[in-house]
Write a protein that holds these residues in place. Sequence first.
Motif, mmCIF file in Angstrom:
data_model
loop_
_atom_site.group_PDB
_atom_site.id
_atom_site.type_symbol
_atom_site.label_atom_id
_atom_site.label_comp_id
_atom_site.label_asym_id
_atom_site.label_seq_id
_atom_site.Cartn_x
_atom_site.Cartn_y
_atom_site.Cartn_z
ATOM 1 N N VAL A 279 71.939 116.475 -28.907
ATOM 2 C CA VAL A 279 72.983 115.551 -28.424
ATOM 3 C C VAL A 279 73.926 115.123 -29.545
ATOM 4 N N PHE A 280 73.446 115.151 -30.790
ATOM 5 C CA PHE A 280 74.293 114.753 -31.920
ATOM 6 C C PHE A 280 75.455 115.725 -32.145
ATOM 7 N N ASP A 281 75.271 116.970 -31.716
ATOM 8 C CA ASP A 281 76.258 118.019 -32.001
ATOM 9 C C ASP A 281 77.258 118.235 -30.875
ATOM 10 N N VAL A 282 77.124 117.475 -29.800
ATOM 11 C CA VAL A 282 77.938 117.716 -28.611
ATOM 12 C C VAL A 282 79.018 116.638 -28.492
ATOM 13 N N ALA A 283 80.287 117.038 -28.619
ATOM 14 C CA ALA A 283 81.376 116.079 -28.413
ATOM 15 C C ALA A 283 81.316 115.593 -26.969
ATOM 16 N N PHE B 128 86.278 110.802 -27.755
ATOM 17 C CA PHE B 128 85.668 111.762 -26.818
ATOM 18 C C PHE B 128 85.507 113.155 -27.429
ATOM 19 N N VAL C 101 84.884 113.864 -30.667
ATOM 20 C CA VAL C 101 84.171 113.875 -31.947
ATOM 21 C C VAL C 101 82.662 113.942 -31.705
ATOM 22 N N ALA C 102 82.040 115.046 -32.121
ATOM 23 C CA ALA C 102 80.583 115.138 -32.017
ATOM 24 C C ALA C 102 79.982 114.042 -32.894
#
Lengths: 328, 328
Positions: free
Chosen positions: A307-311, B308, B310-311
Amino acid sequence: MSIRIGIYGYGNLGRGIECAIKQNSDMELVAVFTRRNPEAVKINTPTAKVFSVDQAKNMTDLIDVMILCGGSATDLPEQTPFIASMFNCVDSFDTHARIPEHFANVDDRAKNSGKVAIISCGWDPGMFSLNRLYASCVLPDGEDYTFWGKGVSQGHSDAIRRIDGVLDARQYTIPVCEALESVRNGEAPVLSTRQKHTRECFVVAAEGADLARIENEIKTMPNYFADYDTTVHFISKEELDRDHSGIPHGGFVIRSGRTGKNLENKHVIEYSLKLDSNPEFTASVITAYARAAYRMNKEGMCGCKTVFDVAPSYLSVKSGEEIRKSML
Amino acid sequence: MSIRIGIYGYGNLGRGIECAIKQNSDMELVAVFTRRNPEAVKINTPTAKVFSVDQAKNMTDLIDVMILCGGSATDLPEQTPFIASMFNCVDSFDTHARIPEHFANVDDRAKNSGKVAIISCGWDPGMFSLNRLYASCVLPDGEDYTFWGKGVSQGHSDAIRRIDGVLDARQYTIPVCEALESVRNGEAPVLSTRQKHTRECFVVAAEGADLARIENEIKTMPNYFADYDTTVHFISKEELDRDHSGIPHGGFVIRSGRTGKNLENKHVIEYSLKLDSNPEFTASVITAYARAAYRMNKEGMCGCKTVFDVAPSYLSVKSGEEIRKSML
């Protein structure tokens, strides 16, 4: 054209995914894969079919994203790398200590296949993790707190059921109000395990069982109960089924922090969930991330993601223009 | 090497950014740009210098990210496109209706310059927007609520100060408890403006002023107060300075939604902020996004972005491996 989804494993979570797909107009359930006899599995989507897990490998052209619904203990460590070698996929791997290893295994396969695999998706890990990250980035000088509950812990309920003389049981994890209030007031308390949560158990005992012994075995069970204030209620099977059949859960992620020339200003960021159905909410999060996996792969990305890598914009069915207009 | 930051405009927000930079070990304040006489502006960072805004264009090699601290009404519509044509930058543009136009102007310039410009950053728009987006993606069938307060509204305080006979004023926006509780219980109420917030005003009147007239002018002021239940307290200048000199704010973003075969399960997602200093918290959010702008640009991205796009991992000073280990 819809995003074509496959469900790999059809238990509570898989059924939750099936419901969630119906709430997302750009998605379509194509197939459910099971280790059981496919004929014996009845699903709720007339347009989808049930297959044996062995058949997945022949369906790489028919499925855009595979959603893995197995358990973290033994299923996902095998299944996610295997599926990531053929499909975009999302799992809810939640064995915290093994996440680095799982990430590495999945990343390797997904990079080879050119697919996107999002692991550890749901609410914790998942939405709670996101809130821990955002809050700690925004308030670097501060303290983090996560409270769980009120909710049913499957693991703790299972642990009680293994005690001799117990027929069935349901365990609730409950945050301690005073601790929550202190954290909310920005008092930054140091809290022991016992000060953060209590445990409440509803137990159906066999006729003639030694209730005092059962209660004692529960309350002194290492790791599960010994470090908590635990209450035990003995009830009938009828009461358990009537009053405790739901799978509610939830919790709180709170960060308090300080800013200013002399760190004189306090701030409190709080995120909380109150969920009627733990598996259905988890499924709803995973389903939104299935959209992200599909879109990110369309843009040429691959490898293991969290989830950290998903804009955030990848999660929405709406365009960037629409979300800027209606939600920014 | 540190991320070298420039502050463009040195008011409440600019001073908050200066404090926030000191809390982020990978950042360094290099320069403050002002429209005033640079000699007359005293800052709190001995290693940084104050320049006239005209000198910014000569310093493109010395600054990695410029943080724009002007106002949304007239400053940022001019300044952000101009700065984005030379620097990575972040602003807190919050005139909702003009965001699409501002986005287009900034996007054009940032694409030409090959820089990343993140607009509308802070808590609303900003962290609240993120929570509206995440929650609506996770629970597609549901209702969104945003409550603001308890906090000081600068715009409403200014509106009172413009009334004849008013020397000074402070206005608090306060969410209505009953409305909040109903939303939290997942009752999905339909709420009028009056049912969501009340307004409380502390007013210092000139000697001999007609208090009844002032109170009436406040309570009937269109857009600002007429649609709300408003209370007015007349106090002395000493009381105002003693009890109402802070700039606290905060609020709540809540989404309630339903899942399940027959949408029979309710869920409530709540995000809330309780802030001692509105400008310092806004500054803290912007500073985290300055890191993201820098990193995204290093990876070759350019153009206008919002929260929105920005990961979350870009916000953290820690590596992907570290955040997966400690926060997932």
